[in-house]
Write a protein that holds these residues in place. Structure first.
Motif, PDB file in Angstrom:
ATOM      1  N   SER A 141       0.831  -1.190   0.000  1.00 15.58           N
ATOM      2  CA  SER A 141       0.000   0.000   0.000  1.00 15.58           C
ATOM      3  C   SER A 141       0.869   1.243   0.000  1.00 15.58           C
ATOM      4  N   PHE A 142       0.561   2.160  -0.885  1.00 15.23           N
ATOM      5  CA  PHE A 142       1.224   3.452  -0.928  1.00 15.23           C
ATOM      6  C   PHE A 142       0.160   4.508  -0.678  1.00 15.23           C
ATOM      7  N   ALA A 143       0.541   5.588  -0.045  1.00  9.05           N
ATOM      8  CA  ALA A 143      -0.399   6.684   0.176  1.00  9.05           C
ATOM      9  C   ALA A 143      -0.879   7.211  -1.177  1.00  9.05           C
ATOM     10  N   GLU A 144      -2.171   7.388  -1.277  1.00  5.28           N
ATOM     11  CA  GLU A 144      -2.757   7.898  -2.518  1.00  5.28           C
ATOM     12  C   GLU A 144      -2.347   9.347  -2.739  1.00  5.28           C
ATOM     13  N   THR A 145      -2.201   9.715  -4.007  1.00  5.78           N
ATOM     14  CA  THR A 145      -2.005  11.117  -4.359  1.00  5.78           C
ATOM     15  C   THR A 145      -3.394  11.717  -4.585  1.00  5.78           C
ATOM     16  N   ALA A 146      -3.472  13.024  -4.676  1.00  7.58           N
ATOM     17  CA  ALA A 146      -4.758  13.659  -4.944  1.00  7.58           C
ATOM     18  C   ALA A 146      -5.346  13.119  -6.248  1.00  7.58           C
ATOM     19  N   LEU A 147      -4.465  12.902  -7.226  1.00  7.58           N
ATOM     20  CA  LEU A 147      -4.926  12.403  -8.519  1.00  7.58           C
ATOM     21  C   LEU A 147      -5.469  10.981  -8.410  1.00  7.58           C
ATOM     22  N   THR A 148      -4.712  10.067  -7.785  1.00  8.87           N
ATOM     23  CA  THR A 148      -5.168   8.668  -7.726  1.00  8.87           C
ATOM     24  C   THR A 148      -6.395   8.506  -6.834  1.00  8.87           C
ATOM     25  N   LYS A 149      -6.575   9.392  -5.866  1.00  6.08           N
ATOM     26  CA  LYS A 149      -7.787   9.349  -5.037  1.00  6.08           C
ATOM     27  C   LYS A 149      -9.033   9.597  -5.871  1.00  6.08           C
ATOM     28  N   SER A 150      -8.868  10.366  -6.937  1.00  6.49           N
ATOM     29  CA  SER A 150     -10.026  10.707  -7.776  1.00  6.49           C
ATOM     30  C   SER A 150     -10.404   9.595  -8.753  1.00  6.49           C
ATOM     31  N   PHE A 151      -9.544   8.594  -8.914  1.00 13.01           N
ATOM     32  CA  PHE A 151      -9.801   7.535  -9.888  1.00 13.01           C
ATOM     33  C   PHE A 151     -10.714   6.459  -9.308  1.00 13.01           C
ATOM     34  N   GLU A 152     -11.656   6.042 -10.137  1.00 16.17           N
ATOM     35  CA  GLU A 152     -12.532   4.926  -9.779  1.00 16.17           C
ATOM     36  C   GLU A 152     -12.753   4.062 -11.011  1.00 16.17           C
ATOM     37  N   GLY A 153     -13.104   2.817 -10.770  1.00 15.22           N
ATOM     38  CA  GLY A 153     -13.509   1.901 -11.833  1.00 15.22           C
ATOM     39  C   GLY A 153     -12.544   1.818 -12.997  1.00 15.22           C
TER      40      GLY A 153
END
Length: 186
Positions: A141-153
Motif C-alpha cells: 500500500s502506498f499513500a494515494e495522491t490527490a490524482l489517484t484518489k479521484s480515480f474509480e472503476g
C-alpha cells in the motif's frame, strides 16, 4: 546462439517445443522484438520441464527471466498473476504470493519498495503521481495522491495498466526480458 545452446539444454522428446522457444529467444536477442508462446497440455505432460529448459536457455543468453503465477484461490485479486513479475522488476524483494485474509489497501508498505518504485517512474513525469496504483499489484500500500484518489472503476484500471506497461517498457530498454506466466488457466 540459442540453436547451439539447445543441443546442450533440451528436454527429452520436446525438440519441436525447444525449437520454437529457441526461435523466439533468437528473435528477442537479434531484434529486440517480442513474441508470445503458449505451452499447454494435460497435467503431467512435461510443461514444467519445457519451461525449466526455456528458463535455463534464456538465462544463458543473458535474458532476464520474470515469472508470474496464477492461482485458483487468487483469481479475483486484480493483477495477482503479475505480482511476482512486478515485485522482481521493481526490486522490492519478496511480496505476498497470496492475499492475507482481510487484507486491505491500508496495509503498511516497506519504505524501500516505495522509493524503488518512485525511482523507476522518475523517467516518466506524467506517471509519477500514479505510483500508488502499483501498490495493490505488489500486494503493498502506498499513500494515494490527490490524482489517484479521484480515480474509480475503469479510469483507475486504465491508469494502472498505463503505469505497468511503462514499467515493462522501461525494463525492456535496459535488458532483454522473458516473462513467464504459470497456470494461466486460473
Amino acid at each position: 546462439d540459442a540453436a547451439s545452446l539447445s543441443k546442450s539444454v533440451s528436454t527429452f522428446g520436446r525438440q519441436r517445443e525447444d525449437a520454437e522457444i529457441d526461435r523466439a529467444l533468437e528473435q528477442v536477442c537479434a531484434s529486440g522484438s517480442g513474441s508470445t508462446i503458449v505451452i499447454e497440455g494435460d497435467p503431467g505432460m512435461g510443461k514444467s520441464m519445457v519451461l525449466a529448459s526455456a528458463i535455463e536457455r534464456a538465462k544463458a543468453l543473458g535474458v532476464r527471466v520474470l515469472i508470474g503465477a496464477a492461482s485458483d484461490i487468487e483469481r479475483s485479486t486484480p493483477y495477482f498473476v503479475f505480482r511476482r513479475v512486478f515485485a522482481e522488476l521493481c526490486g522490492v524483494g519478496s511480496v505476498a504470493t497470496t492475499s492475507p485474509p482481510g487484507s486491505s489497501p491500508d496495509q503498511p508498505t516497506n519504505p524501500s519498495a516505495k522509493e524503488r518504485l518512485e525511482e523507476l517512474l522518475r523517467p516518466f513525469p506524467d506517471l509519477w503521481e500514479l505510483a500508488p496504483l502499483v501498490g495493490p499489484v505488489l500486494g503493498l500500500s502506498f499513500a494515494e495522491t490527490a490524482l489517484t484518489k479521484s480515480f474509480e472503476g475503469e479510469v483507475r484500471a486504465d491508469n494502472t495498466r498505463k503505469v505497468l506497461i511503462a514499467l515493462l517498457r522501461e525494463a525492456a530498454t535496459r535488458c532483454r526480458l522473458l516473462i513467464i506466466i504459470e497456470d494461466a488457466q486460473w
